[in-house]
Design a protein around this motif. Structure first.
Motif, PDB file in Angstrom:
ATOM      1  N   VAL A  14      16.375  44.254   1.250  1.00 31.04           N
ATOM      2  CA  VAL A  14      17.041  45.538   1.396  1.00 31.04           C
ATOM      3  C   VAL A  14      17.976  45.703   0.207  1.00 31.04           C
ATOM      4  N   LEU A  15      17.887  46.834  -0.459  1.00 28.91           N
ATOM      5  CA  LEU A  15      18.688  47.020  -1.660  1.00 28.91           C
ATOM      6  C   LEU A  15      20.163  47.198  -1.313  1.00 28.91           C
ATOM      7  N   PRO A  16      21.039  46.402  -1.934  1.00 30.37           N
ATOM      8  CA  PRO A  16      22.481  46.653  -1.796  1.00 30.37           C
ATOM      9  C   PRO A  16      22.893  47.756  -2.767  1.00 30.37           C
ATOM     10  N   GLY A  17      24.175  47.973  -2.882  1.00 32.06           N
ATOM     11  CA  GLY A  17      24.674  48.876  -3.909  1.00 32.06           C
ATOM     12  C   GLY A  17      24.741  50.334  -3.514  1.00 32.06           C
ATOM     13  N   ALA A  18      24.888  50.644  -2.234  1.00 30.33           N
ATOM     14  CA  ALA A  18      25.089  52.040  -1.829  1.00 30.33           C
ATOM     15  C   ALA A  18      26.388  52.563  -2.435  1.00 30.33           C
ATOM     16  N   LEU A  19      26.414  53.842  -2.769  1.00 29.91           N
ATOM     17  CA  LEU A  19      27.591  54.424  -3.407  1.00 29.91           C
ATOM     18  C   LEU A  19      28.673  54.707  -2.378  1.00 29.91           C
ATOM     19  N   PRO A  20      29.838  54.050  -2.464  1.00 29.53           N
ATOM     20  CA  PRO A  20      30.922  54.311  -1.507  1.00 29.53           C
ATOM     21  C   PRO A  20      31.436  55.741  -1.624  1.00 29.53           C
ATOM     22  N   GLY A  76      26.761  41.549 -16.666  1.00 32.15           N
ATOM     23  CA  GLY A  76      25.918  40.459 -16.206  1.00 32.15           C
ATOM     24  C   GLY A  76      25.464  39.506 -17.282  1.00 32.15           C
ATOM     25  N   VAL A  77      26.159  39.467 -18.424  1.00 29.71           N
ATOM     26  CA  VAL A  77      25.829  38.514 -19.472  1.00 29.71           C
ATOM     27  C   VAL A  77      27.070  37.691 -19.798  1.00 29.71           C
ATOM     28  N   GLU A  78      26.865  36.541 -20.365  1.00 31.54           N
ATOM     29  CA  GLU A  78      27.962  35.631 -20.663  1.00 31.54           C
ATOM     30  C   GLU A  78      28.936  36.284 -21.640  1.00 31.54           C
ATOM     31  N   GLY A  79      30.207  36.319 -21.267  1.00 33.35           N
ATOM     32  CA  GLY A  79      31.216  36.920 -22.137  1.00 33.35           C
ATOM     33  C   GLY A  79      31.089  38.424 -22.259  1.00 33.35           C
ATOM     34  N   GLU A  80      30.326  39.057 -21.338  1.00 37.52           N
ATOM     35  CA  GLU A  80      30.085  40.500 -21.340  1.00 37.52           C
ATOM     36  C   GLU A  80      29.428  40.978 -22.634  1.00 37.52           C
ATOM     37  N   GLN A  81      28.723  40.091 -23.365  1.00 32.47           N
ATOM     38  CA  GLN A  81      27.967  40.481 -24.541  1.00 32.47           C
ATOM     39  C   GLN A  81      26.754  39.572 -24.642  1.00 32.47           C
ATOM     40  N   TRP A  82      25.591  40.154 -24.889  1.00 33.86           N
ATOM     41  CA  TRP A  82      24.334  39.419 -24.844  1.00 33.86           C
ATOM     42  C   TRP A  82      24.330  38.244 -25.809  1.00 33.86           C
ATOM     43  N   HIS A 140      27.512  42.416  -9.576  1.00 31.82           N
ATOM     44  CA  HIS A 140      27.529  41.209 -10.411  1.00 31.82           C
ATOM     45  C   HIS A 140      28.609  40.238  -9.946  1.00 31.82           C
ATOM     46  N   LYS A 141      29.766  40.758  -9.580  1.00 31.48           N
ATOM     47  CA  LYS A 141      30.837  39.899  -9.077  1.00 31.48           C
ATOM     48  C   LYS A 141      30.411  39.177  -7.800  1.00 31.48           C
ATOM     49  N   GLN A 142      29.529  39.821  -7.025  1.00 29.43           N
ATOM     50  CA  GLN A 142      29.049  39.226  -5.779  1.00 29.43           C
ATOM     51  C   GLN A 142      27.806  38.370  -5.973  1.00 29.43           C
TER      52      GLN A 142
END
Length: 410
Positions: A14-20, A76-82, A140-142
């Motif tokens: 089931v896809l997460p990420g519904a818009l609050p 979602g990448v290391e150091g926020e840069q690919w 990403h935090k989750q």
């Protein structure tokens, strides 16, 4: 996959990420703020600053492009840069407005900048990518983001040949495996997106012509160059002549937007100016168009002894949706909102510089429905009264977040 089928996600996921609801309200306010403060191509300093500030509040690290406006942001990448890890799914938004007045007299968020308007929906595109980025950052935090994502906020889409080329030169496609985008469509209901494999937009070039002659008295046109007649024949004969030199299926069309010449009714002028666009459905015909169009203009001008100066400005090729990425958008939309949320769409004669990205990586553009269901009056693009059903913002965010999640589950 047919439009009648459902999407079976691996393991029945089931896809997460519904818009609050709170974020939805914030995004609508953000879009209205952009709508009130449109900025032209390569001048989007306020817009860039607003996007940057909101991404930074979410703990992200956006990077303003070296051209001065626009920015990119990795999630979602290391150091926020690919760093050479898994390739990213890029989400592109264009951020510039148009040099036309906003004519929505009763709208509380109409443009506050004279002769400037977000009349093409770029404020919506920007808000959709921002909202998707905020949702995906939280996922990403989750630990729920399966593939890294790059947000691209591009300047100067409305300026030929488009700001995409500058964004690419800045390295925005480094590490990108696929790219997606939406464009507002006032002929599709909010709650739906239009999809099409293959060409979805057309090539668009700009044509500028100056015709010159010695001028003279309207009583003696035979002794001079009848420049107004020469200009009129270019306007009427060149499109017809060019049309006979291409396969009619190429859809090549020349349309004039400006013709100027003369100041007095009894004086043949010495100078005339014409400008317009050359649009084409077929990429091979587009490649041949400059030589054919210029030759046709010279032929007509020479018949009337007018000297011609032609500036043929290359614009953008057609946006050609890659089948696999189009299927990803279809799967994402159906997984999030059901089969009826996806409709077919036709190739248009509009131009879009998203095509330059597709010269480098596979990608697809969806048409985001912005018409209120049941509404009969269509507020068309590039008109001063253009506006959208703001429920489309939530739909766009859901489409993009689902695309990132479905892509990672494949």
């Amino acid at each position: 996959m047919s439009l009648e089928s459902e999407v079976d996600l691996p393991g029945g996921a089931v896809l997460p990420g519904a818009l609050p609801d709170a974020l939805r309200a914030e995004l609508i306010a953000f879009r209205r703020d952009l709508h009130m403060h449109p900025e032209l191509g390569n001048q989007e300093f306020r817009t860039t600053a607003a996007i940057k500030e909101r991404l930074e509040r979410a703990g992200l690290k956006p990077r303003v492009l070296t051209v001065g406006t626009g920015l990119v942001c990795d999630i979602g990448v290391e150091g926020e840069q690919w760093d050479g890890g898994p390739s990213m799914l890029a989400m592109r938004a264009d951020i510039d407005g148009l040099p036309i007045p906003d004519t929505k007299s009763e709208c509380p968020y109409r443009s506050t900048v004279p002769d400037r308007a977000h009349a093409c929906g770029h404020d919506v595109h920007t808000t959709v990518v921002l909202g998707a980025g905020l949702v995906l950052a939280e996922l990403h935090k989750q630990g729920l983001l399966p593939r890294p994502v790059r947000l691209i906020f591009q300047p100067a889409e409305e300026v030929l040949p488009g700001g995409a080329a500058d964004v690419i030169k800045c390295g925005a496609l480094e590490g990108v495996g696929a790219i997606i985008a939406v464009h507002c469509d006032p002929r599709v209901d909010a709650g739906q997106v239009g999809l099409r494999e293959g060409p979805i937009t057309s090539a668009c070039d700009r044509l500028e012509i100056a015709l010159n002659g010695p001028g003279g008295h309207t009583a003696r046109p035979h002794l001079t160059t009848d420049l107004v007649t020469a200009a009129a024949r270019v306007v009427t004969d060149v499109p017809a002549l060019v049309g006979r030199r291409f396969d009619s299926r190429s859809g090549l069309a020349i349309t004039w937007g400006r013709v100027e010449s003369g100041h007095a009714p009894n004086v043949i002028p010495q100078h005339a100016e014409l400008s317009g666009t050359v649009r084409c459905l077929d990429i091979e015909a587009w490649r041949q168009a400059p030589d054919v169009v210029v030759a046709a203009i010279d032929e007509i001008a020479n018949l009337y002894r007018a000297k011609s100066e032609i500036n043929y400005v290359r614009g953008v090729p057609p946006v050609v949706n890659e089948p696999g990425v189009t299927e990803l958008l279809r799967d994402a939309m159906i997984a999030r909102r059901g089969v009826d949320s996806v409709v077919g769409t036709e190739q248009s004669l509009g131009g879009e510089d998203f095509s330059w990205y597709l010269e480098h990586v596979p990608g697809a553009m969806a048409r985001l429905g912005v018409r209120t269901p049941g509404e009969r009056h269509v507020r068309d693009l590039h008109q001063g009264d253009f506006d959208v059903d703001e429920s489309a913002i939530k739909v766009g965010v859901e489409l993009f977040t689902a695309a990132a999640l479905v892509d990672g589950l494949r």
